[in-house]
Write an enzyme that holds these catalytic residues in place. Structure first.
Site, PDB file in Angstrom:
ATOM      1  CG  ASP A   1      -7.651  -5.063   1.696  1.00 17.09           C
ATOM      2  OD1 ASP A   1      -8.390  -4.596   2.498  1.00 17.09           O
ATOM      3  OD2 ASP A   1      -7.632  -5.088   0.519  1.00 17.09           O
TER       4      ASP A   1
ATOM      5  CE  LYS B   1       2.851 -17.685  -3.339  1.00 12.08           C
ATOM      6  NZ  LYS B   1       1.822 -18.887  -3.684  1.00 12.08           N
TER       7      LYS B   1
ATOM      8  CG  ASP C   1     -13.275  -7.686   2.621  1.00  9.06           C
ATOM      9  OD1 ASP C   1     -12.864  -6.843   3.682  1.00  9.06           O
ATOM     10  OD2 ASP C   1     -13.775  -7.140   1.521  1.00  9.06           O
TER      11      ASP C   1
ATOM     12  CG  ASP D   1      -1.161 -20.086  -2.112  1.00  5.17           C
ATOM     13  OD1 ASP D   1      -0.691 -20.123  -0.942  1.00  5.17           O
ATOM     14  OD2 ASP D   1      -0.585 -20.524  -2.968  1.00  5.17           O
TER      15      ASP D   1
ATOM     16  CE1 TYR E   1      -3.327  -2.610   0.549  1.00  6.57           C
ATOM     17  CE2 TYR E   1      -4.513  -0.757   1.314  1.00  6.57           C
ATOM     18  CZ  TYR E   1      -4.568  -2.086   0.965  1.00  6.57           C
ATOM     19  OH  TYR E   1      -5.729  -2.612   0.848  1.00  6.57           O
TER      20      TYR E   1
HETATM   21  C1  IPM Z   1     -10.026  -1.829   4.500  1.00  2.00           C
HETATM   22  C2  IPM Z   1     -10.374  -1.271   3.090  1.00  2.00           C
HETATM   23  C3  IPM Z   1      -9.371  -0.409   2.657  1.00  2.00           C
HETATM   24  C4  IPM Z   1      -8.175  -0.887   2.846  1.00  2.00           C
HETATM   25  C5  IPM Z   1      -9.854   0.582   1.631  1.00  2.00           C
HETATM   26  C6  IPM Z   1     -11.202   1.095   1.703  1.00  2.00           C
HETATM   27  C7  IPM Z   1      -8.752   1.479   1.226  1.00  2.00           C
HETATM   28  O1  IPM Z   1     -10.506  -2.321   2.188  1.00  2.00           O
HETATM   29  O2  IPM Z   1      -9.959  -1.137   5.612  1.00  2.00           O
HETATM   30  O3  IPM Z   1      -9.846  -3.014   4.570  1.00  2.00           O
HETATM   31  O4  IPM Z   1      -7.857  -1.636   1.742  1.00  2.00           O
HETATM   32  O5  IPM Z   1      -7.472  -1.089   3.548  1.00  2.00           O
HETATM   33 MG    MG Z   2     -10.762  -4.110   2.939  1.00  2.00          MG
END
Ligand code: IPM
Ligand code: MG
Length: 357
Positions: free
Chosen positions: A247, A191, A251, A223, A141
């Site tokens: 990240d 990785k 999710d 993975d 990032y």
């Molecule tokens: C998160 C989100 C952010 C990230 C985005 C909105 C920049 O997906 O907080 O996980 O990628 O960190």
């Molecule tokens: Mg995210």
């Protein structure tokens, strides 16, 4: 205690859920004799509209002056044109960097009353109780160089995955410290079979692991980890990872519960300071209707009380109140089983306040 809290309600449902969390904080203040002083500041799309900047300097200063920050959500279709010069997400990255919020803590826990909300079978997810610790101010990032690299062959672009031993070491220490408060197991994700930055990650992770002989440790490739999350998610306790992998995995992990509206998070700096936010987004499709689930933000406040303010009993009280409100069958539309009548955002906030007694 007297504590200063900066509120960044942001966009979409952000202001609605933050309002309920403040209600709960005030109830805690009354019950336990604390005063919480709030400063509300602009962040995200609304800040772009009003100032042209998704994270104005005044917002950053107000956050630095506070004991903790509570954020609702930022972003929405109005500001999501990829060619736009400023985007709400840039504001988020900026505040993470400026406040030194290097460790993102995302607990993923199934509330037994909601176990059937998941797309996975109940027996797979029933005992899921993990914490993802994601590095938040380095890696892909933030690595330089980054950007377009068009050349004679055509268009090209570059991102850089860069980690220093200091960045890896402090993230791993947070992970082990969290594990010590829990089931004492750390899974480090990398990785290392392909990436040099991951081989350094693993090297440093092993050195830190040696400082915590009482904590079980394993390395898992990213993975494979994504596969294990859906196959045997209850095996994980603390999962430590770099920014990009965390990240993606966070999710995936959030979906084990089937109820994004329930999951809190903390982004921590060195020391006790932190920014707390629900992991769900700004949900523009339901904004302004009073139907958003405020529980993730309310649970984020519990994390804030425990971690930044050292108020453990108060944090426990909120978590217990949320549990009892769910057990009593209170549901916002996102977590309502079919045939169950859902309640509003503010009714859910009131129910938690009432359960606090
Ligand atoms: C998160 C989100 C952010 C990230 C985005 C909105 C920049 O997906 O907080 O996980 O990628 O960190
Ligand atoms: Mg995210």
């Amino acid at each position: 205690m007297q504590a200063k809290i900066t509120l960044l309600p942001g966009d979409g449902i952000g202001p609605e859920v933050v309002a309920e969390a403040v209600k709960v904080l005030n109830a805690i203040g009354e019950k336990f004799g604390h005063t919480f002083e709030y400063t509300e500041m602009l962040a995200g799309g609304i800040a772009i509209d009003e100032t042209g900047n998704p994270m104005p300097d005044e917002t950053i200063s107000a956050c630095k002056a506070a004991d903790a920050v509570l954020l609702g959500a930022v972003g929405g279709p109005k500001w999501s044109d990829p060619s736009a010069k400023v985007r709400p997400e840039q504001g988020l990255l900026k505040i993470r960097k400026e406040l030194g919020l290097f460790a993102n803590i995302r607990p993923v826990k199934i509330h037994s009353a909601l176990a059937d909300a998941s797309t996975l079978k109940r027996e797979v997810i029933e005992n899921v109780d993990m914490v993802i610790v994601r590095e938040l101010t380095g890696g892909l990032y933030f690595g330089e160089p980054q950007g377009r690299q068009d050349n004679a062959q055509g268009r090209a672009a570059l991102d850089t995955m860069y980690y220093t031993e200091a960045e890896i070491g402090r993230l791993m220490r947070v992970s082990f410290d969290v594990a010590r408060q829990r089931r004492k197991k750390v899974t480090s994700v990398d990785k290392a079979n392909v990436l040099a930055s991951s081989r350094l990650w693993r090297e440093v992770a092993h050195e830190v692991a040696a400082e915590y002989p009482d904590v079980e440790y394993e390395d898992v490739l990213v993975d494979a980890c994504s596969m294990y999350f859906v196959r045997r998610p209850s095996d994980f306790d603390v999962v430590a990872s770099g920014n990009m992998f965390g990240d993606i995995l966070s999710d995936e992990a959030s979906m084990l519960t089937g109820s994004m509206g329930m999951l809190p998070s903390a982004s921590l700096a060195e020391g006790k300071f932190g920014l707390y936010e629900p992991i769900h987004g700004s949900a523009p499709d339901i904004a302004g209707q009073g139907i958003a689930n405020p529980l993730a933000t309310i649970l984020s406040v519990a994390m804030m009380l425990r971690t930044s303010l050292g108020l453990n009993a108060e944090a426990d009280a909120i978590e217990k109140a949320v549990e009892s409100v769910l057990d009593a069958g209170n549901r916002t539309p996102d977590i309502a089983e079919s045939g169950v009548e859902a309640i509003s955002t503010s009714a859910m906030g009131d129910a938690v306040v009432e359960a606090l007694g």
